[in-house]
Write a protein that holds these residues in place. Structure first.
Motif, short mmCIF file in Angstrom:
data_model
loop_
_atom_site.label_atom_id
_atom_site.label_comp_id
_atom_site.label_asym_id
_atom_site.label_seq_id
_atom_site.Cartn_x
_atom_site.Cartn_y
_atom_site.Cartn_z
N ASP A 39 -16.45 -35.94 14.07
CA ASP A 39 -16.70 -37.38 13.96
C ASP A 39 -15.69 -38.15 14.79
OD1 ASP A 39 -17.97 -39.71 12.98
OD2 ASP A 39 -16.49 -39.90 11.37
N GLY A 40 -16.19 -39.03 15.66
CA GLY A 40 -15.33 -39.84 16.51
C GLY A 40 -14.93 -39.18 17.82
N ALA A 41 -15.32 -37.95 18.02
CA ALA A 41 -14.92 -37.20 19.22
C ALA A 41 -15.83 -37.51 20.41
CB ALA A 41 -14.95 -35.71 18.94
N SER A 42 -15.33 -37.17 21.57
CA SER A 42 -16.13 -37.21 22.79
C SER A 42 -16.54 -35.77 23.09
CB SER A 42 -15.30 -37.78 23.93
OG SER A 42 -16.03 -37.75 25.13
N ILE A 43 -17.83 -35.55 23.22
CA ILE A 43 -18.37 -34.21 23.42
C ILE A 43 -19.18 -34.18 24.71
CG2 ILE A 43 -19.92 -32.45 22.47
CD1 ILE A 43 -19.40 -33.86 19.68
N ASP A 44 -18.90 -33.17 25.53
CA ASP A 44 -19.71 -32.94 26.72
C ASP A 44 -20.37 -31.58 26.56
OD1 ASP A 44 -19.31 -35.24 28.47
OD2 ASP A 44 -17.21 -34.60 28.49
N THR A 45 -21.69 -31.57 26.61
CA THR A 45 -22.46 -30.33 26.56
C THR A 45 -22.78 -29.92 27.99
OG1 THR A 45 -24.61 -31.43 26.52
CG2 THR A 45 -23.51 -31.07 24.37
N ILE A 46 -23.43 -28.79 28.14
CA ILE A 46 -23.82 -28.33 29.47
C ILE A 46 -24.74 -29.36 30.13
CG2 ILE A 46 -25.81 -26.96 28.71
CD1 ILE A 46 -23.27 -26.01 31.47
N GLU A 47 -25.56 -30.04 29.35
CA GLU A 47 -26.44 -31.07 29.91
C GLU A 47 -25.63 -32.20 30.52
OE1 GLU A 47 -28.89 -29.19 26.52
OE2 GLU A 47 -26.81 -29.79 26.80
N GLY A 48 -24.58 -32.63 29.83
CA GLY A 48 -23.74 -33.71 30.33
C GLY A 48 -22.93 -33.31 31.54
#
Length: 174
Positions: free
Chosen positions: A82-91
């Motif tokens: 919660d509140g984090a910045s997440i980058d997936t392979i799509e991003g």
């Protein structure tokens, strides 16, 4: 009066609202407190490039970048992010930051079934952001948390090594 079992079942159905920045976009999801981040990404946000493999953090198929660092999304509850910045392979793909890695993986046939490839790319991206020109041993060490059943790893190591050399020379992939 409710029985003990009914109370447990009622609590199991409770959800929590979590908010993330995923691939640069603010999102909110309702999740069960026990729901993993990988399940939230795949099921709620339909970001299916992140895979649930071993669900023990050993295979690396579930890797995402969480606040700029590779993290096993199968070992983390969504509420913990919660509140984090997440980058997936799509991003990472959409931003273009791994385009040279993707091209070199393709050129060297460093992928076959593709199941492990997103995690491999997240690992490679993190490694190259920390060490400009890693040795082949450093590349192998970084990949030790990723499992591939198809390639034998040499083509993957070759691809990452080629991108590192090309980047350090200021050019594209070889």
């Amino acid at each position: 009066m409710r029985g003990f079992d009914e109370t447990i079942l009622d609590d199991a159905d409770d959800t929590v609202r979590v908010r993330f920045v995923v691939n640069g976009r603010k999102v909110a999801c309702e999740v069960a407190p026990r729901e993993t981040l990988v399940d939230c990404l795949r099921d709620k946000l339909e970001l299916t490039g992140t895979h649930a493999g071993c669900e023990m953090g050993a295979c690396g198929a579930c890797l995402v970048q969480l606040d700029g660092r590779a993290a096993h999304s199968c070992l983390m509850f969504a509420v913990q992010a919660d509140g984090a910045s997440i980058d997936t392979i799509e991003g990472l793909t959409a931003s273009g930051v791994i385009a040279d890695l993707q091209a070199e993986f393709h050129r060297r046939n460093a992928l076959q079934c593709g199941f492990c490839t997103p995690g491999m790319l997240v690992t490679a991206h993190e490694l190259l952001s920390q060490i400009v020109q890693p040795s082949r041993d450093e590349i192998r060490d970084a990949l030790s948390g990723n499992y591939c059943r198809c390639t034998g790893y040499e083509a993957i190591v070759d691809a990452i090594d080629a991108v590192a050399k090309a980047r350090s020379e200021g050019g594209g992939t070889t």
